[in-house]
Design a protein around this motif. Structure first.
Motif, PDB file in Angstrom:
ATOM      1  N   PHE A  77       0.836  -1.205   0.000  1.00  0.00           N
ATOM      2  CA  PHE A  77       0.000   0.000   0.000  1.00  0.00           C
ATOM      3  C   PHE A  77       0.871   1.255   0.000  1.00  0.00           C
ATOM      4  N   SER A  78       1.876   1.281   0.876  1.00  0.00           N
ATOM      5  CA  SER A  78       2.742   2.444   0.996  1.00  0.00           C
ATOM      6  C   SER A  78       3.649   2.592  -0.226  1.00  0.00           C
ATOM      7  N   ALA A  79       4.133   1.471  -0.761  1.00  0.00           N
ATOM      8  CA  ALA A  79       5.027   1.522  -1.919  1.00  0.00           C
ATOM      9  C   ALA A  79       4.331   2.084  -3.156  1.00  0.00           C
ATOM     10  N   VAL A  80       3.046   1.795  -3.299  1.00  0.00           N
ATOM     11  CA  VAL A  80       2.299   2.355  -4.432  1.00  0.00           C
ATOM     12  C   VAL A  80       2.355   3.872  -4.402  1.00  0.00           C
ATOM     13  N   ASN A  81       2.189   4.465  -3.222  1.00  0.00           N
ATOM     14  CA  ASN A  81       2.264   5.921  -3.092  1.00  0.00           C
ATOM     15  C   ASN A  81       3.631   6.450  -3.508  1.00  0.00           C
ATOM     16  N   ILE A  82       4.698   5.782  -3.090  1.00  0.00           N
ATOM     17  CA  ILE A  82       6.049   6.248  -3.392  1.00  0.00           C
ATOM     18  C   ILE A  82       6.356   6.145  -4.884  1.00  0.00           C
ATOM     19  N   PRO A  92       1.079   5.349 -14.141  1.00  0.00           N
ATOM     20  CA  PRO A  92       0.353   4.904 -12.944  1.00  0.00           C
ATOM     21  C   PRO A  92      -1.149   4.782 -13.173  1.00  0.00           C
ATOM     22  N   MET A  93      -1.700   5.644 -14.042  1.00  0.00           N
ATOM     23  CA  MET A  93      -3.132   5.573 -14.327  1.00  0.00           C
ATOM     24  C   MET A  93      -3.491   4.233 -14.967  1.00  0.00           C
ATOM     25  N   LYS A  94      -2.714   3.818 -15.962  1.00  0.00           N
ATOM     26  CA  LYS A  94      -3.002   2.560 -16.644  1.00  0.00           C
ATOM     27  C   LYS A  94      -2.875   1.373 -15.681  1.00  0.00           C
ATOM     28  N   ILE A  95      -1.831   1.392 -14.884  1.00  0.00           N
ATOM     29  CA  ILE A  95      -1.640   0.314 -13.914  1.00  0.00           C
ATOM     30  C   ILE A  95      -2.749   0.337 -12.873  1.00  0.00           C
ATOM     31  N   GLY A  96      -3.147   1.548 -12.469  1.00  0.00           N
ATOM     32  CA  GLY A  96      -4.219   1.681 -11.489  1.00  0.00           C
ATOM     33  C   GLY A  96      -5.546   1.149 -11.987  1.00  0.00           C
ATOM     34  N   VAL A  97      -5.845   1.391 -13.240  1.00  0.00           N
ATOM     35  CA  VAL A  97      -7.102   0.889 -13.819  1.00  0.00           C
ATOM     36  C   VAL A  97      -7.105  -0.638 -13.836  1.00  0.00           C
ATOM     37  N   CYS A  98      -5.970  -1.224 -14.206  1.00  0.00           N
ATOM     38  CA  CYS A  98      -5.881  -2.686 -14.191  1.00  0.00           C
ATOM     39  C   CYS A  98      -6.054  -3.225 -12.770  1.00  0.00           C
ATOM     40  N   SER A  99      -5.452  -2.533 -11.802  1.00  0.00           N
ATOM     41  CA  SER A  99      -5.576  -2.950 -10.410  1.00  0.00           C
ATOM     42  C   SER A  99      -7.017  -2.836  -9.926  1.00  0.00           C
ATOM     43  N   LEU A 100      -7.690  -1.776 -10.374  1.00  0.00           N
ATOM     44  CA  LEU A 100      -9.093  -1.583 -10.014  1.00  0.00           C
ATOM     45  C   LEU A 100      -9.933  -2.767 -10.473  1.00  0.00           C
ATOM     46  N   GLY A 101      -9.733  -3.176 -11.722  1.00  0.00           N
ATOM     47  CA  GLY A 101     -10.471  -4.318 -12.238  1.00  0.00           C
ATOM     48  C   GLY A 101     -10.158  -5.601 -11.487  1.00  0.00           C
ATOM     49  N   LEU A 102      -8.867  -5.798 -11.184  1.00  0.00           N
ATOM     50  CA  LEU A 102      -8.465  -6.997 -10.442  1.00  0.00           C
ATOM     51  C   LEU A 102      -9.102  -7.024  -9.058  1.00  0.00           C
ATOM     52  N   ASN A 103      -9.132  -5.874  -8.392  1.00  0.00           N
ATOM     53  CA  ASN A 103      -9.688  -5.836  -7.045  1.00  0.00           C
ATOM     54  C   ASN A 103     -11.187  -6.126  -7.029  1.00  0.00           C
ATOM     55  N   LEU A 104     -11.897  -5.605  -8.011  1.00  0.00           N
ATOM     56  CA  LEU A 104     -13.329  -5.872  -8.087  1.00  0.00           C
ATOM     57  C   LEU A 104     -13.601  -7.368  -8.250  1.00  0.00           C
ATOM     58  N   ASN A 148      -0.204  -4.175  -7.882  1.00  0.00           N
ATOM     59  CA  ASN A 148      -0.038  -2.785  -8.304  1.00  0.00           C
ATOM     60  C   ASN A 148       1.390  -2.311  -8.076  1.00  0.00           C
ATOM     61  N   ALA A 149       1.916  -2.537  -6.882  1.00  0.00           N
ATOM     62  CA  ALA A 149       3.270  -2.090  -6.551  1.00  0.00           C
ATOM     63  C   ALA A 149       4.319  -2.792  -7.404  1.00  0.00           C
ATOM     64  N   THR A 150       4.139  -4.088  -7.627  1.00  0.00           N
ATOM     65  CA  THR A 150       5.107  -4.854  -8.421  1.00  0.00           C
ATOM     66  C   THR A 150       5.196  -4.326  -9.851  1.00  0.00           C
ATOM     67  N   ILE A 151       4.055  -4.080 -10.467  1.00  0.00           N
ATOM     68  CA  ILE A 151       4.046  -3.587 -11.853  1.00  0.00           C
ATOM     69  C   ILE A 151       4.634  -2.180 -11.923  1.00  0.00           C
ATOM     70  N   LEU A 152       4.337  -1.338 -10.924  1.00  0.00           N
ATOM     71  CA  LEU A 152       4.914   0.004 -10.890  1.00  0.00           C
ATOM     72  C   LEU A 152       6.437  -0.038 -10.829  1.00  0.00           C
ATOM     73  N   VAL A 153       6.989  -0.956 -10.033  1.00  0.00           N
ATOM     74  CA  VAL A 153       8.449  -1.080  -9.919  1.00  0.00           C
ATOM     75  C   VAL A 153       9.060  -1.435 -11.270  1.00  0.00           C
ATOM     76  N   PHE A 154       8.496  -2.428 -11.938  1.00  0.00           N
ATOM     77  CA  PHE A 154       9.035  -2.841 -13.232  1.00  0.00           C
ATOM     78  C   PHE A 154       8.915  -1.719 -14.261  1.00  0.00           C
ATOM     79  N   ALA A 155       7.793  -1.012 -14.254  1.00  0.00           N
ATOM     80  CA  ALA A 155       7.599   0.068 -15.212  1.00  0.00           C
ATOM     81  C   ALA A 155       8.572   1.222 -14.968  1.00  0.00           C
ATOM     82  N   MET A 209      -3.931  -8.435  -2.056  1.00  0.00           N
ATOM     83  CA  MET A 209      -3.462  -9.037  -3.301  1.00  0.00           C
ATOM     84  C   MET A 209      -3.376  -8.000  -4.414  1.00  0.00           C
ATOM     85  N   THR A 210      -4.363  -7.113  -4.475  1.00  0.00           N
ATOM     86  CA  THR A 210      -4.373  -6.077  -5.507  1.00  0.00           C
ATOM     87  C   THR A 210      -3.208  -5.114  -5.346  1.00  0.00           C
ATOM     88  N   SER A 211      -2.948  -4.675  -4.128  1.00  0.00           N
ATOM     89  CA  SER A 211      -1.884  -3.701  -3.901  1.00  0.00           C
ATOM     90  C   SER A 211      -0.506  -4.296  -4.163  1.00  0.00           C
TER      91      SER A 211
END
Length: 525
Positions: free
Chosen positions: A365-370, A384-396, A426-433, A421-423
């Motif tokens: 959760f905290s790493a996503v913010n950073i 981050p927007m594109k990754i966030g949208v994918c995370s939103l769908g996964l969480n639902l 999200n954080a993992t994909i952000l790191v790679f990107a 699980m969603t966060s």
């Protein structure tokens, strides 16, 4: 001494004060309304305007505006910098007033229509109508805080939340008894307290801004170049940074439809997890945005990477331990803080289970913010927007799945597991990107610190669990003193061992945090 530790440490101190008051507020709330359907209706109603605080106060608007604000300071001088600030403030006021009027009028028309709805939904809408104007003032406070952060103020802005918590606590203790005899009537005192608290938080920021030279002026936002740039940067970021918050609103609405009490039980767990996240995770992220943006503006990309690595290492060292303690000591912690008044032993078990499912995601959760702020400092909000949208769908999907599979009485844990699980994803994909975008982050030294943190967390968790089980068998938890011992003794011993392992194996975050603490002791010499 690391500038990151010193600067974010000052803010963390102010945040710690406000978070302690925030925890006192939750303790007062729990005693007052428990975790039943009335509490669930209030929590869901508060989520709606609070979503805008998370979007703007800890996310998209400040993330988009601060780099522009810093750029104006460096390229056009302070006069144009303050004019740009007033243009954004004017646009924010105009937009938020329109949104508030639309929502409040819409709710009023719906309630007046006489449509039959469940009592939980009816109460939630009536509370929301009172609380929704809170978003105007809390969004203003968010912009003011961002401006102060960019000017090097971190302690004062973070103290703004203290005002909010004091007012909300007073609304329960002083106003609620005047509102009626039943909980359904008294709960409206909390809604009024939320609105007044938002006003106070915004006003609290103004003296420091005035000292820096800011003077509120109306600047027509329509067609303004700064407003246009800010909006262009902000819109994708609203989905990127706030994906988790949007998820919370949607998934809790789903849970509210199943059983309103699930929302209340889960939200108490969220508040407990947000304590370490807010004290350190948000503090580091808030410090990093203007600092990283300044380094990018000066094209100091090596320093940008170094500061980011340092921030991640410190975040993991602190929050990994906090996450483990929240899991291991979930039950005694909830019992100590909340179990009184309308919050009974069964409530403790429900909230503790939700916390055990949610807390493993604290680092993510905290790493996503950073990492989102690292992108914003590079003027990249789309990734981050594109990754966030994918995370939103996964969480639902995950929330629907776990709510279907978990039995009644445990569904609050389903929501926690889905968000964890969603966060992580999200954080993992952000790191790679981000690694790909900046040509590598050179994380070898950071991985070494992470390994030491994991080793320390495992040892500390075993020690805490063993100590708690022993205390539970020998002294129980019937009195306040035994409840305090059930948390303080296992947690304290675990912390000592954790820091000892970190320092013994030369973990950089452990050494820097220890040096910072020692440097501030009155007897350090």
């Amino acid at each position: 001494m690391s500038e990151l530790v010193k600067s974010s440490g000052a803010m963390a101190l102010a945040t710690l004060i406000s978070r302690i008051l925030g925890m006192v507020r939750e303790i007062v709330y729990a005693r007052f309304m428990g975790d039943g359907w009335v509490a669930g209706a209030f929590q869901l109603a508060f989520l709606v305007p609070n979503l805008f605080r998370r979007l703007l106060g800890e996310g998209a608007l400040t993330a988009a505006f601060i780099p522009i604000f810093k750029e104006k300071e460096k390229t056009a001088g302070q006069s144009e910098m303050w004019r740009a600030a007033n243009a954004v403030v004017s646009g924010l006021v105009l937009a938020s007033v329109v949104v508030v009027l639309t929502v409040v009028v819409g709710i009023t028309i719906f309630l007046a229509s006489g449509v039959s709805v469940p009592r939980e939904t009816l109460l939630m809408l009536r509370l929301l109508r009172i609380m929704f104007p809170y978003m105007i003032f809390v969004c203003l406070a968010a912009v003011f805080m961002g401006m102060l952060n960019a000017r090097g103020y971190f302690f004062v802005p973070a103290m703004g939340a203290t005002v909010l918590n004091v007012v909300m606590i007073a609304s329960v203790l002083l106003v609620a008894p005047l509102m009626g005899a039943t909980l359904e009537e008294q709960i409206f005192a909390l809604a009024i307290g939320v609105l007044v608290a938002g006003i106070g938080q915004a006003i609290f920021q103004l003296p420091a801004l005035y000292k820096e030279g800011y003077r509120p002026r109306w600047v027509t936002p329509v067609g303004n170049e700064v407003v246009i740039r800010t909006v262009q940067q902000m819109i994708p970021g609203m989905l990127g940074v706030a994906a988790f918050q949007i998820n919370v609103l949607i998934t809790q609405s789903m849970a509210f439809g199943v059983d309103a009490s699930i929302v209340a039980s889960y939200n108490y767990a969220v508040r407990l997890m947000e304590f370490p996240q807010g004290v350190f995770g948000v503090s580091i992220a808030t410090y990093l945005l203007p600092t990283l943006a300044g380094l990018v503006a000066e094209k100091k990309y090596l320093e940008y990477k170094q500061l980011l690595r340092e921030g991640v290492a410190h975040l993991i060292f602190v929050n990994l331990f906090a996450s483990a303690m929240l899991v291991v000591l979930a039950e005694p912690t909830v019992r100590l803080l909340f179990e009184r008044g309308r919050f009974g032993p069964d409530s403790t078990l429900r909230v503790a289970f939700a916390l055990q499912c949610l807390a493993p995601g604290l680092v993510a959760f905290s790493a996503v913010n950073i990492f989102a702020r690292a992108f914003y400092a590079l003027s990249d909000t789309s990734t981050p927007m594109k990754i966030g949208v994918c995370s939103l769908g996964l969480n639902l999907v995950l929330t629907y799945l776990w709510l279907s599979l978990f039995p009644m009485g445990y569904k609050q844990g389903a929501m926690g597991l889905a968000n964890t699980m969603t966060s992580v994803a999200n954080a993992t994909i952000l790191v790679f990107a981000l690694t790909k975008k900046v040509g590598g982050l050179d994380l070898k030294a950071t991985f070494r610190d992470i390994k030491i943190s994991i080793l320390g967390t495992i040892v500390a968790s075993i020690l805490a669990a063993t100590t708690w089980c022993g205390l539970k068998r020998t002294i129980g938890y019937e009195t306040f003193l035994t409840r305090v011992m059930g948390v303080a003794l296992p947690g304290g011993l675990a912390m000592v061992v954790y820091f000892w392992i970190g320092i013994k194996f030369r973990c950089n975050p452990a050494i820097q945090v220890a040096r910072t603490i020692i440097s501030r002791l009155p007897f350090k010499k």
